[in-house]
Design an enzyme around this catalytic site. Structure first.
Site, PDB file in Angstrom:
ATOM      1  N   GLY A  40      -0.369  -9.043 -33.225  1.00 30.83           N
ATOM      2  CA  GLY A  40      -0.763  -8.098 -34.227  1.00 30.83           C
ATOM      3  C   GLY A  40       0.379  -7.154 -34.593  1.00 30.83           C
ATOM      4  O   GLY A  40       1.376  -7.058 -33.673  1.00 30.83           O
ATOM      5  N   GLY A  83       1.457  -3.307 -36.236  1.00 28.91           N
ATOM      6  CA  GLY A  83       0.959  -2.038 -36.431  1.00 28.91           C
ATOM      7  C   GLY A  83       2.092  -1.244 -37.225  1.00 28.91           C
ATOM      8  O   GLY A  83       3.307  -1.729 -37.473  1.00 28.91           O
ATOM      9  N   GLY A 139       4.940  -1.108 -34.350  1.00 26.00           N
ATOM     10  CA  GLY A 139       5.567  -2.081 -33.586  1.00 26.00           C
ATOM     11  C   GLY A 139       4.748  -3.160 -33.946  1.00 26.00           C
ATOM     12  O   GLY A 139       3.712  -3.347 -34.451  1.00 26.00           O
ATOM     13  N   VAL A 192       3.084  -6.454 -31.636  1.00 26.22           N
ATOM     14  CA  VAL A 192       2.556  -7.120 -30.064  1.00 26.22           C
ATOM     15  C   VAL A 192       2.727  -8.467 -30.193  1.00 26.22           C
ATOM     16  O   VAL A 192       2.166  -9.152 -31.094  1.00 26.22           O
ATOM     17  CB  VAL A 192       1.204  -6.411 -29.733  1.00 26.22           C
ATOM     18  CG1 VAL A 192       0.715  -6.947 -28.395  1.00 26.22           C
ATOM     19  CG2 VAL A 192       1.136  -5.166 -29.752  1.00 26.22           C
ATOM     20  N   LYS A 224       4.766  -5.143 -26.590  1.00 27.60           N
ATOM     21  CA  LYS A 224       5.003  -4.340 -27.804  1.00 27.60           C
ATOM     22  C   LYS A 224       6.466  -3.940 -28.289  1.00 27.60           C
ATOM     23  O   LYS A 224       6.867  -3.187 -27.373  1.00 27.60           O
ATOM     24  CB  LYS A 224       3.998  -3.103 -27.697  1.00 27.60           C
ATOM     25  CG  LYS A 224       3.937  -2.240 -29.159  1.00 27.60           C
ATOM     26  CD  LYS A 224       2.975  -1.048 -28.977  1.00 27.60           C
ATOM     27  CE  LYS A 224       3.067  -0.142 -30.301  1.00 27.60           C
ATOM     28  NZ  LYS A 224       1.893   0.696 -30.149  1.00 27.60           N
ATOM     29  N   ASP A 276      -8.181   9.414 -28.149  1.00 27.94           N
ATOM     30  CA  ASP A 276      -8.370   8.418 -29.240  1.00 27.94           C
ATOM     31  C   ASP A 276      -9.367   7.158 -28.782  1.00 27.94           C
ATOM     32  O   ASP A 276      -9.554   6.232 -29.048  1.00 27.94           O
ATOM     33  CB  ASP A 276      -7.036   7.505 -29.835  1.00 27.94           C
ATOM     34  CG  ASP A 276      -7.510   6.957 -31.245  1.00 27.94           C
ATOM     35  OD1 ASP A 276      -8.530   7.217 -31.966  1.00 27.94           O
ATOM     36  OD2 ASP A 276      -6.700   6.100 -31.542  1.00 27.94           O
TER      37      ASP A 276
END
Length: 298
Positions: free
Chosen positions: A25, A27, A30, A32, A47, A141
């Site tokens: 993934g 983001g 960073g 992953v 990450k 979160d």
């Protein structure tokens, strides 16, 4: 562009080495990667901070703060942390690879969960939150996409990227509204400078409501509509919507979703104990195994 200065490290670098595999993934901060290591259980997830923001002091400090936070946490319902360091001049940290999907994936696949399973998962999340709160960490979160499943079916809390470290006077984000709209407590929405673990309890109420109903307690066309409901609206009754839910569990949901934080349960441990007592009464002392065997999705 030169690499970040090693002197900026605020943590002791891990001695473990990692071989990066395919990206899992990408983001804003960073990427992953799936990774292998001879030094920690494999496979792992690593990450790596994007190189184009590696000189942004705010981003780097936040990235390092997450590593420092995770170094303090060791709990069966919190993602296992394997340390961080520098790799080819880029900051990284490593954690266990959770490959069984998230709570959000499960709800999308099955719809509302059976109430015993929702109660069991909530007790596990509460246990993780209490451990974090005991170490001065407020997650801020908590939501279904940040709750993952281990190989044995237990719920595991991850993504402490915007967690508040109450031991770090420079990293508390004073006056900033942070979180995810559908799960934010009223005090987060108002950017209260005294965010406590009670904010995580409110988010836990949102997550429990979603497990039982298949949707968050408040929905809207935009963040303003959702925020207004968090601040003023009473969630629709689960039982009146026809959801199978014992009265004591709906009472807990509504208590977690109280607008005033002092009206919520005392702490996450109180939530865990309340659920444990009721589940033991219903299913016996081995309630976790009984519930997983009877209600867990395939």
């Amino acid at each position: 562009m030169s690499a970040p200065e090693p002197r900026r490290l605020k943590f002791i670098p891990t001695a473990a080495t990692f071989r990066l595999g395919e990206p899992l993934g990408v983001g804003a901060v960073g990427t992953v990667y799936r990774a292998e290591s001879d030094d920690v259980p494999s496979p792992a997830a690593v990450k790596v901070l994007h190189p184009h923001i590696a000189h942004d002091d705010t981003v780097v400090d936040r990235f390092q703060r997450e590593i420092v936070i995770m170094e303090r946490l060791n709990h069966p319902h919190i993602v296992r942390h394997y340390g961080g360091g520098m790799m080819d001049g880029r900051f990284f940290y490593a954690m266990e690879l959770l490959k069984n999907g998230s709570l959000s994936d499960l709800i999308k696949r099955t719809g509302p969960l059976p109430w015993p399973l929702a109660a069991l998962y909530t007790a596990q999340i509460a246990s993780a939150l209490q451990h974090a709160h005991n170490h001065g960490i407020i997650h801020r979160d908590l939501k279904p996409t940040n709750l993952f499943f281990g190989d044995d079916g237990r719920v595991i809390l991850g993504d402490f990227g915007i967690a508040r470290d109450t031991h770090d006077a420079d990293g508390t984000d004073p006056g900033r509204t942070v979180g995810t709209y559908a799960y934010m407590s009223p005090e987060q929405i108002c950017a209260d400078g005294e965010i406590t673990g009670k904010a995580d309890l409110y988010a836990l109420g949102c997550v429990l409501y979603e497990m039982l109903s298949g949707k968050p307690p408040f929905k809207g066309a935009n963040f303003a509509q959702i925020w207004d409901q968090h601040l003023r609206a009473v969630p629709a009754s689960l039982r009146e919507q026809g959801m199978e839910c014992p009265e004591w569990l709906e009472h807990l949901v509504m208590q977690l979703l109280e607008k005033e934080r002092d009206a919520r349960p005392f702490n996450a441990r109180a939530v865990q104990g309340f659920l444990r007592d009721h589940l033991e009464d219903e299913f016996g002392r081995e309630y976790a195994e009984v519930i997983r065997g009877r209600f867990a999705a395939p």
